[in-house]
Write a protein that holds these residues in place. Structure first.
Motif, mmCIF file in Angstrom:
data_model
loop_
_atom_site.group_PDB
_atom_site.id
_atom_site.type_symbol
_atom_site.label_atom_id
_atom_site.label_comp_id
_atom_site.label_asym_id
_atom_site.label_seq_id
_atom_site.Cartn_x
_atom_site.Cartn_y
_atom_site.Cartn_z
ATOM 1 N N PRO A 181 0.728 -1.005 -0.040
ATOM 2 C CA PRO A 181 0.079 0.049 -0.003
ATOM 3 C C PRO A 181 1.017 1.117 0.084
ATOM 4 O O PRO A 181 2.079 1.214 0.236
ATOM 5 C CB PRO A 181 -1.040 -0.145 1.045
ATOM 6 C CG PRO A 181 -0.632 -1.559 1.810
ATOM 7 C CD PRO A 181 0.519 -2.229 1.142
ATOM 8 N N PRO A 182 0.309 2.408 -0.161
ATOM 9 C CA PRO A 182 0.841 3.904 -0.207
ATOM 10 C C PRO A 182 1.738 3.810 1.112
ATOM 11 O O PRO A 182 1.111 3.409 2.266
ATOM 12 C CB PRO A 182 -0.260 4.652 -0.220
ATOM 13 C CG PRO A 182 -1.202 4.114 -1.028
ATOM 14 C CD PRO A 182 -1.235 2.763 -0.621
ATOM 15 N N THR A 183 3.120 4.305 1.213
ATOM 16 C CA THR A 183 4.068 4.635 2.165
ATOM 17 C C THR A 183 3.309 5.165 3.339
ATOM 18 O O THR A 183 3.614 4.496 4.701
ATOM 19 C CB THR A 183 5.187 4.962 1.883
ATOM 20 O OG1 THR A 183 5.557 4.562 0.657
ATOM 21 C CG2 THR A 183 6.113 4.850 2.968
ATOM 22 N N HIS A 184 2.522 6.163 3.085
ATOM 23 C CA HIS A 184 1.995 6.802 4.515
ATOM 24 C C HIS A 184 0.970 6.272 4.960
ATOM 25 O O HIS A 184 0.391 6.889 6.186
ATOM 26 C CB HIS A 184 1.711 8.362 3.723
ATOM 27 C CG HIS A 184 0.637 8.211 2.788
ATOM 28 N ND1 HIS A 184 0.695 8.291 1.676
ATOM 29 C CD2 HIS A 184 -0.784 8.588 3.230
ATOM 30 C CE1 HIS A 184 -0.681 8.288 0.967
ATOM 31 N NE2 HIS A 184 -1.585 8.448 1.842
ATOM 32 N N SER A 185 0.262 5.365 4.328
ATOM 33 C CA SER A 185 -0.984 4.528 5.067
ATOM 34 C C SER A 185 -0.797 3.741 6.039
ATOM 35 O O SER A 185 0.240 3.030 6.228
ATOM 36 C CB SER A 185 -1.795 4.169 3.813
ATOM 37 O OG SER A 185 -1.103 2.820 3.345
#
Length: 744
Positions: free
Chosen positions: A543-547
């Protein structure tokens, strides 16, 4: 630090500027509301006319000097609206990468002194204003009207909260660039005033190509932003720029007025002059007492001097003040600079003339606002204000993805960095390639770097490795576990996008390294994106790194987040942890060159995985002209700056020890690994954090111990070529004194 006073008699805009320009400034939403309310009150007091610079008579020397001195704070803020938008959580955002490319044109890339602000300083130097071309932190001490700090202070303060004001900052930036070159500067350029003015055209790139205003507008259109918020930023910029225009016009008028120029000169020289004039008298009073009074208001003194025996109105060549008192052998020989003498001569000539100043030319009024500027912020909430300290290493990874952190998370970051550096100090001498224990002389670090590269290469036996490759599953697992680290590559340098750092002797190569890691604005060569291409070749889709989903992925083990959280934490302290960041940067850039990148390439090729990520790092991190060489040069520049400021040997040794600690912090001995459960160190840290987790919004977000205040004082001075004040070293265990507390 408390919010600056709103009393009109104080220097509130200087105070705001002084605070906001600190790269580690932390602002709460209530403080930002107070700032914008101050700005709105200033605008309501602003007359409904703005000056037409193009219609002003040709500039004379006093006008040129006044504009350059008065607009220096604005020049210092160029690029400020974009400087803090980049953060690990948006490393793979194509719009953010495009905006960073715009910022790179403002800051300059490839060498120190390449920013628009540096170009402005070169123009000042061309007009004999070298002594008044000040670094940003010293600008509040300059003798220009307080109102000229208003617009720069607002935009720099808003930039400290990109989590709340990204849309507003983009609106501000686009509005500023739509002007191209600000009107006072364009007036000087069009009058053929000496200087390279091209870098002050905000719509043009570093090489003069137009279109940056359109690029920002296109980014706004491509981003998912509230257009009303963007419009607020544009309106705020337009209103405050018009106020700035008018304030600068008035300042230029007063500086062109010989009497006002003389008043300013006497005000500037009164403090030193008061020491030497105890016996001379003027109008029945000692001149010493006149100068003592002139420190507050020299007008009466200038009036008395103009009617005294020291001056012959209209005849500077026959006035004692410029002849007998200042010739060789006299008490005031060389007291006045050539510029000072010119001011005095013009004033003496003026005493025999009738002189008036121009009034601003009537032009369209400041645009109507549907509501006061601060009304926009009144209903705004700060979702991060009440955030608690992270309760797991995975929570910490998510919480530290943005540029701004709430107080509890920032306390966690500070404590975690202290914990990690304590591990590094204990394991420093066990590092396979440690930095030398002795403080290097200039040039030594370069030789050490080449030797370290040789050792890296000597430890690699590619023929042996080819026969003993890890299994395909082991290669995939290792690559996946490095994802939390590699997808935030460069995050320890996040603070060096700040306008105060990115073009300094120490900071320029750190900014360029960060800029390279993110692909120089091109998503196709963005390093996190290249790493995801490697993962995709392994059929791994994270998933997106910041999530939160990334941090909770079953693919990843807890320990995979420990070093990344350290990177994310220390990246918030480009000032107070600068020596450690410099050491960490060298360790990271050197870590794989000639060694592990080559072995990784062997394994990737053997199993048919993409090799571009390791290939590109083995070249751009090279020890001759690449990131490793830049990292070593940044450390040498830092130590050279310390020597230039007169650092004692013990101070240099202390700084070098901190650099060595940062170097060791890339891979410290983690036998007692940090953990939120089951670790004595981790449990102790968690208890300390929980004790401070309930602080209110106005609390100091990162109370630092005495040593932290001292490292802030020294590092900030070294980075900005400022004179040092106060002690440089303090017992690390000592509590902060009252004097060191004020340094925040």
């Amino acid at each position: 630090m408390s919010a600056p006073s709103t009393d009109r008699t104080t220097s509130r805009w200087r105070d705001w500027f002084r605070r906001a320009v600190d790269p580690e400034c932390r602002l709460t939403l209530p403080e930002v509301r107070d700032l914008v309310a101050d700005a709105d009150r200033l605008l309501r007091e602003c007359p409904g006319q703005t000056p037409a610079w193009a219609e002003r008579p040709a500039p004379d020397v006093p006008s040129i000097r006044a504009i350059l001195r008065g607009s220096q704070p604005m020049a210092a803020a160029l690029g400020g609206a974009l400087a803090t938008l980049s953060a690990p959580g948006v490393f793979e955002d194509s719009v953010q990468l495009r905006l960073m490319a715009v910022l790179a044109h403002d800051l300059g890339v490839g060498g120190p002194g390449a920013s628009r602000f540096d170009a402005f300083h070169r123009i000042m130097t061309a007009h004999r204003l070298t002594q008044e071309a000040l670094p940003r932190p010293q600008l509040p001490e300059s003798r220009v009207p307080d109102e000229l700090f208003a617009a720069p202070a607002v935009v720099i303060a808003l930039s400290r909260r990109p989590d709340l004001f990204t849309a507003e900052l983009l609106g501000w930036d686009q509005q500023l660039r739509s002007r191209g070159m600000l009107a006072p500067w364009a007036w000087l350029r069009d009058a053929d005033v000496n200087g390279d003015w091209s870098r002050l055209d905000l719509a043009s790139t570093a090489d003069g190509t137009p279109g940056l205003d359109k690029e920002v507008a296109d980014c706004i259109a491509a981003a998912d932003l509230g257009l009303e918020r963007v419009a607020w930023g544009a309106t705020a910029a337009e209103c405050l720029l018009r106020q700035w225009d008018l304030a600068l016009w008035r300042w230029t008028d007063s500086s062109s007025d010989p009497r006002e120029a003389m008043v300013d000169l006497m005000s500037r020289r009164a403090r030193e002059a008061v020491v030497y004039h105890d016996k001379s008298r003027l109008d029945g009073r000692s001149i010493q007492s006149w100068f003592a009074e002139a420190r507050q208001d020299p007008r009466d003194f200038v009036e008395a001097l103009g009617t005294s025996r020291y001056v012959r109105p209209g005849q500077p060549e026959r006035s004692i003040l410029l002849t007998k008192l200042t010739e060789f052998g006299s008490p005031m020989f060389r007291v006045f600079s050539p510029e000072d003498r010119e001011i005095i001569a013009r004033w003496i000539l003026w005493l025999d003339e009738q002189r008036t100043t121009a009034e601003p030319t009537a032009t369209p009024e400041v645009p109507e606002r549907s509501a006061p500027l601060d009304a926009h912020l009144a209903a705004m909430a700060d979702p991060a204000a009440d955030a608690e300290s992270p309760q797991s290493i995975r929570e910490a990874y998510v919480a530290l993805q943005g540029r701004h952190c709430p107080p509890a998370v920032l306390r966690f970051a500070d404590e975690y960095v202290d914990y990690w550096l304590s591990l590094a100090r204990r394991s420093m001498d066990r590092h396979p390639f440690p930095l030398p224990a002795e403080l290097p002389s200039p040039g030594d670090l370069r030789e050490w770097l080449l030797a370290a590269h040789d050792k890296h290469s000597d430890t690699i036996d590619l023929k042996h490795n080819a026969q003993h490759l890890p299994s395909r599953e082991e290669v995939i697992d290792s690559t996946v576990q490095l994802s939390p680290l590699t997808l935030i590559d460069g995050s320890w340098l996040m603070g060096y996008t700040d306008v105060s750092f990115a073009s300094t002797r120490v900071g320029y190569s750190l900014f360029e390294t960060y800029w390279d890691e993110l692909g120089n604005g091109d998503i196709e060569i963005n390093h996190p994106k290249l790493y995801r291409d490697v993962l995709a070749g392994m059929d791994i889709d994270l998933p997106p790194t910041h999530s939160p989903e990334f941090a909770s992925s079953d693919h990843l083990r807890d320990e995979a987040f420990e070093l990344p959280v350290y990177w994310l934490a220390i990246g918030r302290y480009p000032v107070s942890r600068q020596p450690e960041v410099l050491g960490l940067n060298l360790a990271m850039e050197l870590s794989g060159v000639g060694g592990s990148y080559r072995t990784a390439r062997q394994a990737f090729r053997a199993y048919g995985f993409p090799t571009i990520f390791v290939d590109i790092h083995n070249t751009i991190d090279n020890v001759s002209t690449g990131h490793s060489a830049w990292a070593a040069e940044a450390i040498e520049s830092y130590l050279e700056s310390a020597r230039a400021f007169g650092a004692e040997p013990a101070d240099l040794e202390a700084l070098w020890m901190r650099v060595r600690t940062g170097f060791a912090s890339l891979d410290p001995d983690r036998t007692k690994r940090f953990g939120f459960t089951g670790s004595r160190i981790g449990e102790s840290l968690r208890r300390r954090l929980k004790r401070g987790a309930g602080s209110d919004d106005d609390a100091d977000p990162a109370p630092l111990r005495g040593v932290a205040h001292e490292r802030r004082l020294y590092a900030f001075a070294a980075a900005h070529n400022q004179p040092l004040s106060g002690p440089w070293r303090r017992d690390p265990g000592a509590a902060p004194t009252n004097s060191t507390r004020t340094l925040r």
